[in-house]
Design a protein around this motif. Structure first.
Motif, PDB file in Angstrom:
ATOM      1  N   ALA A   1       1.258  -1.041   0.045  1.00 10.59           N
ATOM      2  CA  ALA A   1       0.214   0.273   0.344  1.00 10.59           C
ATOM      3  C   ALA A   1       0.746   1.514   0.104  1.00 10.59           C
ATOM      4  CB  ALA A   1      -0.961  -0.052   0.775  1.00 10.59           C
TER       5      ALA A   1
ATOM      6  N   GLY B   1      -0.209   3.633  -2.293  1.00 12.69           N
ATOM      7  CA  GLY B   1      -0.861   4.668  -2.603  1.00 12.69           C
ATOM      8  C   GLY B   1      -1.302   4.834  -4.064  1.00 12.69           C
ATOM      9  N   ASP B   2      -2.751   5.931  -3.903  1.00 15.71           N
ATOM     10  CA  ASP B   2      -3.353   4.987  -5.457  1.00 15.71           C
ATOM     11  C   ASP B   2      -2.949   6.324  -6.136  1.00 15.71           C
ATOM     12  OD1 ASP B   2      -3.731   7.258  -4.445  1.00 15.71           O
ATOM     13  OD2 ASP B   2      -6.201   7.210  -4.594  1.00 15.71           O
TER      14      ASP B   2
ATOM     15  N   PHE C   1      -3.746   8.969  -7.475  1.00 19.00           N
ATOM     16  CA  PHE C   1      -3.564  10.444  -7.241  1.00 19.00           C
ATOM     17  C   PHE C   1      -2.142   9.993  -7.271  1.00 19.00           C
ATOM     18  CE2 PHE C   1      -7.813  10.632  -6.278  1.00 19.00           C
ATOM     19  CZ  PHE C   1      -8.760  10.649  -7.530  1.00 19.00           C
TER      20      PHE C   1
ATOM     21  N   LEU D   1     -12.399   5.616 -12.632  1.00 17.32           N
ATOM     22  CA  LEU D   1     -12.465   5.278 -10.759  1.00 17.32           C
ATOM     23  C   LEU D   1     -14.436   4.884 -10.937  1.00 17.32           C
ATOM     24  CD1 LEU D   1     -12.796   5.367  -8.212  1.00 17.32           C
ATOM     25  CD2 LEU D   1     -13.310   7.545  -9.151  1.00 17.32           C
TER      26      LEU D   1
ATOM     27  N   GLY E   1     -14.908   1.560  -9.484  1.00 20.18           N
ATOM     28  CA  GLY E   1     -15.191   1.621  -8.188  1.00 20.18           C
ATOM     29  C   GLY E   1     -13.421   2.331  -7.197  1.00 20.18           C
ATOM     30  N   SER E   2     -12.394   2.451  -7.838  1.00 21.75           N
ATOM     31  CA  SER E   2     -11.692   2.858  -7.073  1.00 21.75           C
ATOM     32  C   SER E   2     -10.689   3.265  -7.607  1.00 21.75           C
ATOM     33  CB  SER E   2     -11.064   1.257  -6.636  1.00 21.75           C
ATOM     34  OG  SER E   2      -9.753   1.080  -5.866  1.00 21.75           O
ATOM     35  N   THR E   3      -9.692   3.709  -6.230  1.00 18.54           N
ATOM     36  CA  THR E   3      -8.414   4.939  -7.068  1.00 18.54           C
ATOM     37  C   THR E   3      -6.997   4.103  -7.041  1.00 18.54           C
ATOM     38  OG1 THR E   3      -7.894   5.789  -5.201  1.00 18.54           O
ATOM     39  CG2 THR E   3      -9.645   7.007  -6.710  1.00 18.54           C
ATOM     40  N   MET E   4      -7.125   2.694  -6.519  1.00 14.32           N
ATOM     41  CA  MET E   4      -5.597   2.210  -6.059  1.00 14.32           C
ATOM     42  C   MET E   4      -5.386   1.104  -8.046  1.00 14.32           C
ATOM     43  SD  MET E   4      -4.957   2.348  -2.942  1.00 14.32           S
ATOM     44  CE  MET E   4      -3.939   1.192  -2.943  1.00 14.32           C
TER      45      MET E   4
ATOM     46  N   ASN F   1      -6.645  -2.183  -8.430  1.00 12.97           N
ATOM     47  CA  ASN F   1      -8.122  -2.487  -8.293  1.00 12.97           C
ATOM     48  C   ASN F   1      -8.452  -1.765  -9.128  1.00 12.97           C
ATOM     49  OD1 ASN F   1      -7.852  -3.794  -5.649  1.00 12.97           O
ATOM     50  ND2 ASN F   1      -8.883  -2.091  -4.508  1.00 12.97           N
TER      51      ASN F   1
END
Lengths: 294, 662
Positions: free
Chosen positions: A96, A98-99, A101, A152, A156-159, A162
């Motif tokens: 993890a 970051g995503d 962004f 997104l 449904g995610s910004t990771m 996913n």
């Protein structure tokens, strides 16, 4: 903690493999392009030799330069590598960092330092390159944001992990196709390829990215070229994983997109600098349509 | 006695130093700054305890419903920010303000304390009357500070523009307060929160309050005073105005939104979001066209206030469409960005003060190569620039990341195309703003600190005295530490927003996690930072192995020696953007060719370029023109003759009598 360290190790390994293959991908693009233009072209391994050649050469510094000029290539490399660490992990496990962004803004650190270094040598061409790099990035960044939003709404995610296609649902729709085309256009602009920029030109007035590097030589230049190839490879992988809605092995998808880059570079000329806003605006319209279509 | 009240008294002591005799002017200055540091320290220390308090605590209650002072967690968050900035900027001012020795230094020191006192007062006010009183004190003391160098004409006019504008804002806030008070028992905040007014009146109160606070925060189109007033003030005052006073507007708006209004309508949030986004984008576009260092920073302040208000607007929309729990991320983002912006903007203003101190100029086109003359200042400015460009691993990114998560939450939760397109516009403008901010600070730093010096003012540049470096150094350390470990700050401020009602926490020491979009999103700067350091070390070792051969030589310049006039200027740097956005900026360009006998060689060219603020040009200037015209027409009936006035009274009387008879 052990799991985290293990996954971290996987991420480093994957990024390192990508770094190792990055010059090959650029080499393939050049080779395909040469063949399409009825030339033999240099070997697909030529880029490795080029990087090695620059690495052995001495570095010449302009007396005006400060520490920024020397650290900028390192920051550029390190942040690009850091962004590569954030790619979805194929070897298993998630780290993890970051995503998406964070991914975009991490790459901005490298751009910040490269643009600063272009102004450090106090020459006209360097500043011109930095100015144009900022200009292009101002145009591209909103399009990237819209591409993120479009994805997104689908995933449904910004990771990044996913956001990748898993092919359980419908992958092939109006929205994904439009987003795919738009992101490919962004990829070309972001990595300074034709029709936005020409990486192979030798006329300073037409260059953008290369123009910033005019005062670099030796190991520093080698590092910058390696990083640029690395960044292109990383974006191709990202495009293949997240935006290309075709179910194929990743290697084939990356090759497919690399060949597409060659084809586009063969079919198009470099456009005028002040035509780029139209190009980006078209991209954005596609993305807005994709966003509305979902 | 409560330490916060003690702090107010110490500020008063500091203010009295302006009455000390002129002989001990320097001593008065030291006492004033010492008072400011001690009192701000007390504010910071005591407010930290109030941060996670569930209800407000009365500090001073006269029993009359006016002159009450209180503190709750919302005001404590801003008190911490004020206290911190007060300490650091006062340390910086110890050396910086010495430049005003013999130029009303005692008044500067005294007013400095009054200004801090008034801001702490606004934050502690427990009723509408005290709020407006201290708000007015803040406006007047900051006006006097802006007008400190009143010998300069541009300072004078900027200060008076500020005075007029800020009073319009105060009037709007007053209207907001009085409409709410019309349905309440007294003016205390506790009673105002229970006010019963009709929805129509509530909408009017909302618009009035938003206008008033947006004016103080400098949101477009009410921003015109800000890029004039902030640069005109002495630099440490600019730092406090941009760092803290703008945040007081956020505090006031939050006080209205969270306490006095129960529930919002969707359009209210949309209004705040749209105004915030437009402010952020337009102001940073003007920032990248400016060449006055302090004006660049002032426009950048408007940009960041725009980001903060767009986050608040996002949160309000989420609340109005029934996702109150998810609105937390946007409100927390606004508060975190307020806190972080006060640190980084204070740092950058102090750095601009250092550059002015060294070169005597604010114009970056005359600088260049300052990194060789003032390495410490250059290092601090680099980190401050990175923070304002919102790069990760500095504190500037944390609030923006949370704001982006707010937009993402809005996009995924919104049903209906209007809100989805609004979210798309938010992403688009945010992307533009981020990239322009990066370009703006590359341009600022690259022109002022890198390259060759563009004029001889750079040659006398020198490193700053100790206290100025100390002030900038503390803020730089904070920028980096809060960038690497944002967890505790985010967690605390989230507690302030949620009032400890939610059990879920967004942050720990490793980073921030947000699950509002349906999935989770993570930002772990400590992991990113440590990986970055490892990569950096490895590649640096690889670079050193085998002894890379480095030598210095002059750049190839087609056979001539490169001069400083050949390097890119700041104006040239932003040329492509000026051209691409010319439909918004409408730059005024004028090139005059003075031809001699030979039309091709030796001709002189005069080139003028101006990028005037379009709101001043198209909105305020015509308004002012018509106002003056109307006034000059009306002046004709004011002849000063007594007989004429008796005549007017007669005519009026007859009209009234006739009207009455009818």
């Amino acid at each position: 903690m052990d799991i985290i360290m293990q996954n971290l190790g996987y991420s480093f390994l994957q990024a390192f493999l990508l770094l190792a293959f990055a010059p090959l991908i650029t080499g393939i693009i050049k080779k395909v392009k040469a063949r399409l233009q009825n030339r033999i072209g240099s070997s697909i391994f030529q880029e490795y030799l080029d990087v090695y050649k620059w690495w052995r050469k001495p570095t010449i510094l302009t007396p005006e330069t400060s520490i920024i000029f020397i650290i900028a290539p390192f920051v550029y490399f390190a942040t690009t590598f850091l962004a590569a660490l954030m790619l979805p992990n194929l070897l298993g496990g998630k780290v993890a960092f970051g995503d998406v962004f964070v991914f975009v803004y991490i790459l901005a650190i490298g751009r910040f330092f490269m643009a600063l270094s272009s102004m450090d040598a106090a020459t006209a061409f360097g500043g011109m390159g930095g100015s144009r790099e900022i200009y292009i990035s101002v145009l591209v960044e909103p399009a990237i944001m819209l591409a993120i939003l479009s994805n997104l709404l689908r995933s449904g995610s910004t990771m990044l992990g996913n956001m990748a296609f898993d092919y359980t649902g419908v992958a092939f729709s109006v929205a994904t196709v439009l987003t795919c085309i738009a992101f490919f256009a962004i990829l070309i602009a972001e990595n300074s390829r034709i029709p936005v920029d020409n990486p192979d030109t030798h006329l300073e007035l037409t260059m953008i990215h290369e123009c910033m590097l005019l005062e670099y030589s030796g190991r520093l230049l080698s590092l910058i070229h390696l990083t640029s190839m690395f960044k292109l490879a990383m974006f191709l992988v990202l495009f293949s994983m997240i935006y290309l809605p075709i179910e194929l092995p990743l290697v084939l998808k990356v090759l497919l997109s690399a060949v597409s880059v060659s084809i586009i570079e063969t079919l198009n000329n470099k456009m005028r600098l002040f035509k780029v806003p139209v190009y980006i605006a078209t991209t954005m319209i596609l993305l807005v349509l994709a966003i509305v279509a979902q | 006695m409560n330490l916060l009240l003690l702090a107010l008294i110490i500020y008063c002591v500091g203010a009295i130093t302006m009455l000390l005799p002129k002989k001990i002017e320097l001593m008065a200055h030291y006492i004033a700054q010492a008072c400011a540091i001690v009192a701000s320290g007390l504010v910071l220390y005591k407010a930290a305890f109030y941060l996670l308090m569930p209800s407000e605590e009365l500090l001073l209650d006269t029993g009359w419903g006016v002159y009450t002072l209180q503190a709750d967690s919302w005001s404590a968050a801003f008190l911490c920010l004020t206290g911190l900035a007060g300490i650091v900027i006062s340390i910086y001012a110890i050396d910086y303000a010495k430049a005003f020795l013999g130029k009303r230094l005692r008044i500067l020191g005294g007013l400095w304390n009054v200004f801090l006192l008034s801001m702490v007062g606004v934050l502690l006010a427990g009723d509408a009357f005290t709020f407006l009183l201290t708000w007015e004190l803040m406006a007047v003391s900051s006006f006097l500070l802006v007008n400190h160098e009143s010998e300069k004409k541009e300072t004078w006019s900027a200060a008076f523009q500020y005075l007029v504008m800020t009073h319009l804002g105060t009037a709007a806030i007053m209207i907001g307060f009085f409409i709410i008070a019309s349905g309440a028992d007294s003016l205390t905040f506790a009673d105002l929160a229970r006010s019963k007014i009709s929805p129509v009146m509530q909408n009017i109160a909302f618009v009035a309050a938003f206008m008033g606070f947006a004016l103080k925060a400098g949101l477009v189109p009410l921003h015109v005073w800000l890029p004039n007033a902030h640069p005109a003030a002495p630099t440490h005052v600019s730092a406090l105005m941009s760092g803290v006073m703008l945040k007081i507007a956020v505090y006031g708006f939050g006080r209205f939104v969270f306490q006095f209004f129960n529930g919002f309508v969707e359009w209210q949030g949309i209004l705040v979001l749209v105004i915030g986004l437009i402010s952020a984008f337009l102001s940073v576009l003007y920032a990248i066209m400016e060449k006055d260092m302090k004006r660049i920073l002032a426009y950048s302040s408007v940009e960041n206030m725009g980001i903060i208000f767009s986050a608040i607007g996002t949160g309000m929309i989420l609340m109005s469409i029934g996702y109150g729990r998810l609105a937390m991320v946007a409100f927390t983002g606004a508060l975190v960005h307020s806190f972080n912006h006060s640190i980084m903007k204070a740092l950058m203003f102090m750095a601009s003060g250092a550059v002015m101190h060294a070169t005597g100029s604010k114009n970056i086109e005359k600088m260049g190569g300052l990194i060789k003359y003032m390495p410490w200042t250059a290092c601090f400015t680099l980190i401050g620039s990175m923070a304002l460009a919102a790069l990760p691993l500095t504190n500037g990114f944390v609030g923006e990341w949370l704001t982006l998560q707010g937009f993402a939450t809005l996009a995924t939760r919104a049903d209906g195309h209007l809100l989805r397109l609004l979210a798309a516009a938010a992403f688009l403008l945010f992307g533009l703003t981020g990239a322009l901010a990066l370009g703006c600070f590359v341009r600022l730093y690259g022109t002022a600190f890198l390259g060759k010096s563009r004029s001889n003012i750079v040659e006398k540049a020198h490193e700053m005295p100790f206290f100025m470096l100390l002030g900038m150094g503390i803020e730089t350390v904070l920028v980096v530490v809060l960038g690497f470990i944002p967890g505790p700050l985010v967690e605390t401020l989230q507690g302030v927003i949620s009032g400890g009602r939610f059990n879920t926490t967004m942050a720990d020491n490793f980073g921030i996690i947000w699950g509002g979009t349906g999935s989770y999103a993570i930002f772990s700067p400590i992991l990113l930072g440590s990986s970055l350091i490892v990569i950096f070390l490895v590649i640096y070792l690889a670079y050193k192995i085998g002894g890379s051969f480095v030598y210095q030589d002059v750049t190839w310049n087609c056979g001539t020696y490169p001069t400083e006039r050949q390097q890119y200027t700041a104006t040239g740097f932003s040329k492509p953007l000026r051209r691409a956005f010319s439909f918004l900026l409408k730059p005024k360009r004028e090139a005059i060719y003075l031809r001699k006998e030979n039309a091709y060689f030796g001709k002189q060219v005069q080139y003028k370029l101006a990028v005037p603020d379009q709101f001043t040009e198209r909105l305020y200037a015509p308004f002012q023109k018509h106002l003056v015209m109307t006034a000059s027409v009306l002046r004709k009936i004011q002849q000063g003759s007594v007989r004429l006035y008796i005549g007017y009274a007669m005519v009026a009387l007859i009209i009234v009598l006739v009207w009455g008879a009818m």
